[in-house]
Scaffold this motif. Sequence first.
Motif, PDB file in Angstrom:
ATOM      1  N   ASP A 155       0.817  -1.212   0.000  1.00  0.00           N
ATOM      2  CA  ASP A 155       0.000   0.000   0.000  1.00  0.00           C
ATOM      3  C   ASP A 155       0.852   1.265   0.000  1.00  0.00           C
ATOM      4  O   ASP A 155       0.533   2.245  -0.688  1.00  0.00           O
ATOM      5  N   ASP A 159       0.847   4.415  -2.830  1.00  0.00           N
ATOM      6  CA  ASP A 159       0.615   5.816  -2.464  1.00  0.00           C
ATOM      7  C   ASP A 159       1.783   6.697  -2.881  1.00  0.00           C
ATOM      8  O   ASP A 159       1.595   7.839  -3.336  1.00  0.00           O
ATOM      9  N   LYS A 162       1.731   7.283  -6.622  1.00  0.00           N
ATOM     10  CA  LYS A 162       0.703   8.275  -6.935  1.00  0.00           C
ATOM     11  C   LYS A 162       1.194   9.674  -6.583  1.00  0.00           C
ATOM     12  O   LYS A 162       0.935  10.645  -7.316  1.00  0.00           O
ATOM     13  N   GLU A 194      -4.851  -9.245  -6.905  1.00  0.00           N
ATOM     14  CA  GLU A 194      -4.849  -8.384  -5.716  1.00  0.00           C
ATOM     15  C   GLU A 194      -4.014  -7.132  -5.935  1.00  0.00           C
ATOM     16  O   GLU A 194      -4.358  -6.054  -5.431  1.00  0.00           O
ATOM     17  N   LYS A 197      -6.182  -4.768  -7.976  1.00  0.00           N
ATOM     18  CA  LYS A 197      -7.237  -4.196  -7.139  1.00  0.00           C
ATOM     19  C   LYS A 197      -6.681  -3.143  -6.175  1.00  0.00           C
ATOM     20  O   LYS A 197      -7.325  -2.121  -5.903  1.00  0.00           O
ATOM     21  N   LYS A 198      -5.489  -3.380  -5.669  1.00  0.00           N
ATOM     22  CA  LYS A 198      -4.852  -2.433  -4.748  1.00  0.00           C
ATOM     23  C   LYS A 198      -4.592  -1.106  -5.455  1.00  0.00           C
ATOM     24  O   LYS A 198      -4.834  -0.023  -4.893  1.00  0.00           O
ATOM     25  N   LEU A 200      -6.189   0.077  -8.134  1.00  0.00           N
ATOM     26  CA  LEU A 200      -7.476   0.719  -8.404  1.00  0.00           C
ATOM     27  C   LEU A 200      -8.072   1.360  -7.155  1.00  0.00           C
ATOM     28  O   LEU A 200      -8.677   2.436  -7.230  1.00  0.00           O
ATOM     29  N   SER A 201      -7.892   0.705  -6.017  1.00  0.00           N
ATOM     30  CA  SER A 201      -8.477   1.228  -4.766  1.00  0.00           C
ATOM     31  C   SER A 201      -7.846   2.545  -4.347  1.00  0.00           C
ATOM     32  O   SER A 201      -8.434   3.302  -3.583  1.00  0.00           O
ATOM     33  N   ARG A 202      -6.646   2.839  -4.858  1.00  0.00           N
ATOM     34  CA  ARG A 202      -5.947   4.088  -4.531  1.00  0.00           C
ATOM     35  C   ARG A 202      -6.171   5.159  -5.599  1.00  0.00           C
ATOM     36  O   ARG A 202      -5.503   6.186  -5.591  1.00  0.00           O
ATOM     37  N   GLY A 203      -7.048   4.893  -6.546  1.00  0.00           N
ATOM     38  CA  GLY A 203      -7.369   5.898  -7.547  1.00  0.00           C
ATOM     39  C   GLY A 203      -6.406   5.975  -8.703  1.00  0.00           C
ATOM     40  O   GLY A 203      -6.366   6.986  -9.419  1.00  0.00           O
ATOM     41  N   ILE A 231     -12.925  -7.029 -12.673  1.00  0.00           N
ATOM     42  CA  ILE A 231     -12.050  -6.218 -11.834  1.00  0.00           C
ATOM     43  C   ILE A 231     -12.292  -4.734 -12.087  1.00  0.00           C
ATOM     44  O   ILE A 231     -12.190  -3.910 -11.183  1.00  0.00           O
TER      45      ILE A 231
END
Length: 342
Positions: A155, A159, A162, A194, A197-198, A200-203, A231
């Motif tokens: 994670d 971040d 990004k 996974e 998905k990780k 995508l979950s952070r934009g 997904i």
Amino acid sequence: MQNHSLVEFINSIEERIVSGGSITKPEARQLLDLPDDLIMALAASADRLRIHFKGHDFDSCSLINAKSGRCSEDCAFCAQSGRHNGSSEIYGLKSSDEIMRAAVSAYNWGANRFCTVTSGGALNDQDFETLLGALENVKKEIDINLDASLGFLNDDRVDRLKGVGITRYNHNLETSQDNYPNICTTHNFQQRVETVKKVLSRGISACCGGIIGLGETGSQRLEMAFTLAEIGVDCVPINILNPRPGTPLENARPPEPLEIIKTIAIFRFILPRATVKLAGGREQNLGDFQGLALRSGANGMIIGGYLTTGGRQVKDDLMLISRAGFRLPERGRRMLDAPLTK
């Protein structure tokens, strides 16, 4: 069904998708079984879907292989795996200046995106910090969208990527879940899912596709596409196996051009709102059919070469894109209009 009924069948699915519906797995299988003399009807329908959902803008991307070889994974197609006898170059992380020069070239070519790729399951901490600094410098100096493909991420790394301006992350599924153990044994399919998905979950946008020609069945190819749709990836590179000497798949026979065209079209039906991008192996396996591929549902392309193999002259690809009816950015048009140099 007779050919006329099959064309009506294709068009009915197109109309449903335009109206907000979707294609079913049995229907996709029927499209896969279409006779060759209906491929043009399928391609035309997929092209109309592309125009409806994506218009005439084109998503081009240029890569830099920023760290090559000695990968600890055993992906059967990859010349960079340290477990095979591939002939790819071996070098550590390229310098910030080298990455900057590659980004400048991508910009001058008219590429929409610049993607930094490194071999291996994940970068070590020192290389990751160095690369972050290099990408931050690129973002400050060049007006180009930044992508990255650095293997598995936690994670914190998502971040931080990004934070330096990465807007899209590439992490291909490669093939279907049930075919994956035949392609790689050092990690599993779910780990790849996974990671996507990780991101995508952070934009961050997910660039996630695969390679056709890995010994998969037609149904397995469709399963990969439906997994990508489930997904929610928004960029799908379609690579076609270009067998590399020294890898377990060096003697594999890639799919024929019409099969590739059919696959691209069906992917557009399954993923109507995604960018569908022609990627590695297009030159060798499509040849003169590349223009048709761009009118069969695709709306993106990797230009300027790949990780371990070269590509066509960028100007030739820009001409191909333009003649297929897509809009080039101003930088691309300038390069296309420039006189040839000796």
